[in-house]
Each structure stands twice: as C-alpha cells, then as structure tokens.
Scaffold this active site. Structure first.
Site, PDB file in Angstrom:
ATOM      1  N   LYS A  26     -41.488  22.274   0.985  1.00 56.15           N
ATOM      2  CA  LYS A  26     -41.149  22.061  -0.239  1.00 56.15           C
ATOM      3  C   LYS A  26     -40.830  21.088  -0.969  1.00 56.15           C
ATOM      4  O   LYS A  26     -41.570  19.886  -0.913  1.00 56.15           O
ATOM      5  CB  LYS A  26     -39.535  23.003  -0.375  1.00 56.15           C
ATOM      6  CG  LYS A  26     -39.160  24.048   0.825  1.00 56.15           C
ATOM      7  CD  LYS A  26     -39.852  25.091   0.307  1.00 56.15           C
ATOM      8  CE  LYS A  26     -40.242  26.204   0.844  1.00 56.15           C
ATOM      9  NZ  LYS A  26     -38.579  27.446   1.709  1.00 56.15           N
TER      10      LYS A  26
HETATM   11  C1  LIG Z   1     -38.165  28.753   1.827  1.00 58.70           C
HETATM   12  C2  LIG Z   1     -37.041  29.452   1.490  1.00 58.70           C
HETATM   13  C3  LIG Z   1     -36.271  29.775   1.938  1.00 58.70           C
HETATM   14  C4  LIG Z   1     -35.450  29.517   3.809  1.00 58.70           C
HETATM   15  O1  LIG Z   1     -35.753  27.975   3.393  1.00 58.70           O
HETATM   16  P1  LIG Z   1     -35.209  27.502   4.824  1.00 58.70           P
HETATM   17  O2  LIG Z   1     -35.057  26.320   4.630  1.00 58.70           O
HETATM   18  O3  LIG Z   1     -36.302  27.411   5.585  1.00 58.70           O
HETATM   19  O4  LIG Z   1     -33.878  28.182   5.683  1.00 58.70           O
HETATM   20  C5  LIG Z   1     -35.701  31.388   1.204  1.00 58.70           C
HETATM   21  N1  LIG Z   1     -36.303  31.557   0.354  1.00 58.70           N
HETATM   22  C6  LIG Z   1     -37.554  31.346  -0.090  1.00 58.70           C
HETATM   23  C7  LIG Z   1     -37.605  32.013  -1.321  1.00 58.70           C
HETATM   24  C8  LIG Z   1     -38.092  30.020   0.362  1.00 58.70           C
HETATM   25  O5  LIG Z   1     -38.875  29.393   0.137  1.00 58.70           O
END
Ligand SMILES: *Cc1c(COP(=O)(O)O)cnc(C)c1O
Length: 388
Positions: A184
């Site tokens: 991210k």
């Molecule tokens: C990455 C992601 C999540 C979950 O996040 P985590 O930190 O991996 O639990 C939820 N929704 C979307 C759209 C994501 O890309």
C-alpha cells in the site's frame, strides 16, 4: 535484499524509517504508547480529519467500522465485488449480509445506479472501495445514501493520498479505512487506520480495538489504578509503538510516494495510448489518483493474445503482473454461504476476464518501467497492434 522478479508492488523503506523504528525499540514502550498517539495525530493533521484510530490491519479497521455502525445479524451492507475479500468479510464478522452491487464498466468503481437498485429496508451501510487508488464518485453515492440515512464507509485501502474534487480521501465518507500492508501507499508491516468526524464512533472504535475495555483515564485514577471495565466484547486490534514509529516516518513521505506512482502511470498511459487492446481504466477529471494499482484491460481479439497468455509471458520474463481481483461473490465461501455466483455482477465478472495489473511502486526505476512496457509491446505486437 531484492526480489527475483519485479513485483506488482512493494514497500519503500529508507534509513530514516529504520532509525525511527530502532529508537522506538530502545524506548520503554513496545505497544500502545506515545508513538501510537503521535501517528494518529499526524494522520489527523495530514488528512484534515477529526479522529484517527490506529489498528493492527486494514481488515481490523473495516471490522471496527462495521462495529461502530452497529452492523448486526440480518443487516445488509452494500459492497462492490471487485475488491479484496476483507471488504465483504467485515460484514460477515458482524453477522451481516454483504449485498454485491456491480461496478461502472469504465472505472470499475462502485456504480451509484447499481447501489440504488440494491438498497432495501435492511440496508445499514454502503462500503465504497476506491479501486486502484481512484476515489469513488462520493457526491453521487451521497445523493442516494443521505436521503435514506445510510452511512457510507470508504474502503480507502488503495487511495491514501488521493483527492476527489479537491477534497482529501479520508474526508469523503462517514468513516474511512486505510491499510498499511507493504504494497500500500505507506507501510507499518501490518497496520491500519480508521478515520471519522464522529466522536462517538471514534470512541467505540478505540474501545473495540482494546477488548471492549473502557479506557477512561480519569475514572481509572479515581477508582484506583487497577480498575478497568470491559463494557462489550472487543478484540485485540492494537497497533504497536514501533510500527507506529514506522508509520510516522512513512507518512512524511506520502506525497512523494504518490507523485512517483503518478509519474509511472503517466509513462504507462503514454506508452499504451498507441496500442489498441491495452486500455488503462478511465480516470475521471475531478480526481487525483493515488495509483495503488495500475490496471489495464486486455482485449484478446485486438491483440491476438489472451490475458492468460500475456500474464504467463510477462511472468516468464520476471515481471510480477497480477490480477485484482477475483470477484468476491465468486469465491466458494460466498457461493456456499450466501448463494452468490455468476451473473450477479456481470460488469465485474466481464472485467475480471480482461484485467491485468502492471508493477507500480515508488522505488521503481524508469528502466524497470520501460522494461515492462517493452515486454508488453513485444508480446502483443505481432498479432494486432495498430499505431494510431
Ligand atoms: C489491503 C486491503 C484490505 C485489507 O487490508 P489488510 O491491511 O491487508 O488487512 C482491505 N480492502 C482493500 C481494498 C485492500 O486493498
């Protein structure tokens, strides 16, 4: 340390990040100390939001949002199908029912018209996903939801640093949720954040992340330092202090990270503009895109190569292309538990057959971007590209 393949996304960690984490490790606090507060404060400041609550993952953040809104058994929450499973799973955690509304064919963002069609008397919330890093059309969603008093949650796990009509992501929905997974925009290893303007919800989320224990310091001081009360069932969704130290350091670099992502997307856009059959998703003119993902749609007919074959060819060259996502309603769990399946969201299902995510991350060198472009060109050129 380097990966054998060029991944679709990865973290950017520098010496400042490392020093920040080391300093936290040498301090008295490993978890829930001053760095957590400082990270939350910095988030509030940077995004211009009222409350930010740090949690252990984006998934935990989504769960906290559902809890704050009081989602319970039988409640319906509208979600898009083209997302990571956690977007829908958080509804199920609370005993609710995710209702899938299809996406817009041009942007693959939640389609307000489809949302309107899926609203019922049981609808208690809408989760909008800023797919790939482009904010949804929140004004259109608002005009549907507000009249019916349905809160909107932004799953902004892709869109930290993005803007919509000059408004910052984080201020566009009733609750916004972020993830700090290494692919991210910024990372804390694992981690997440929930932001809202509603102090009551923020309070509930703080309690929920800490076993449902009320943390009223004044009351504790009054009753004696050993005293605490568990008010409701909660979880351990706390973020640690050393992760927060990393988050603080990373957040300072956010705008630079996003600019790098946008610059890479520009190179891709220009390179593929002349190839019929490699079509990037449409970007509305009223947004600043954060490009968590760079998603193209592959038209096999025009290119003479299937998406599967192109995927395999690029992987064989060490290019970590990916497909985001298998529509959630097609996963066996959802088919079995909720009777979902093919035909429920035809736009997302059709898109899933064509989409391909190309590598994009801040530390990607121009040479690496060029390598991806030439690998795509090489594989599609023989059969069909037509320079315009
Ligand atoms: C990455 C992601 C999540 C979950 O996040 P985590 O930190 O991996 O639990 C939820 N929704 C979307 C759209 C994501 O890309």
């Amino acid at each position: 340390m380097s990966f054998p393949v060029l991944p679709y996304g990865r973290q950017s960690i520098d010496e400042t990040d490392i020093e920040g984490v080391v300093a936290a490790l040498k301090s008295d606090w490993l978890t829930t100390g001053p760095k957590v507060d400082a990270f939350e404060e910095k988030f509030v400041e940077l995004l211009g939001v009222d409350h930010a609550v740090a949690v252990s993952s984006g998934t935990a953040a989504l769960h906290c949002a559902m809890h704050a809104l009081g989602i319970g058994p039988g409640d319906e929450v509208i979600v898009p199908p083209l997302t990571f499973a956690a977007t829908a799973n958080c509804v199920v955690f609370q005993g609710g029912v995710p209702v899938f509304a299809d996406v817009d064919p041009k942007t693959l963002l939640l389609d307000p018209v489809q949302v309107d069609r899926k609203i019922s008397r049981k609808t208690k919330a809408i989760i909008a996903v800023d797919y790939a890093g482009q904010p949804c059309d929140y004004d259109a969603l608002d005009s549907i939801a507000k009249s019916k008093n349905i809160p909107i949650v932004a799953d902004a796990c892709h869109s930290l640093g993005a803007q919509y009509k000059d408004r910052t992501v984080g201020t566009l929905a009733d609750i916004s949720v972020f993830s700090f997974h290494p692919v991210k925009q910024i990372t804390t290893g694992e981690g997440g954040m929930v932001v809202t303007a509603n102090s009551e919800w923020a309070q509930r989320i703080r309690r929920f992340r800490n076993h449902g224990i009320s943390s009223d310091f004044k009351q504790r001081a009054h009753e004696g330092s050993w005293f605490y009360e568990m008010m409701e069932l909660g979880f351990n969704y706390r973020l640690t202090d050393f992760q927060s130290a990393l988050g603080i350091s990373q957040l300072g670099k956010l705008s630079g990270f996003v600019r790098k992502r946008q610059a890479i997307a520009d190179i891709y856009n220009q390179a593929f503009a002349s190839i019929q059959g490699v079509s990037p998703l449409e970007v509305r003119s009223d947004v600043a895109h954060a490009y968590h993902l760079y998603v193209t749609r592959i038209a096999s007919e025009a290119l003479g190569i299937t998406r599967e074959a192109l995927f395999a060819a690029l992987r064989a060259e060490g290019i970590g292309v990916n497909v985001h996502y298998i529509p959630v309603h097609l996963h066996p769990y959802y088919r079995q538990k909720f009777g979902t399946g093919r035909g429920l969201c035809p736009v997302a299902e059709e898109a899933y057959e064509r989409i391909l995510s190309l590598p994009v991350f801040p530390s990607m060198a121009v040479g690496e971007v060029d390598r991806v472009v030439s690998a795509v060109m090489k594989n599609v050129r023989p059969s069909g590209s037509m320079p315009r």
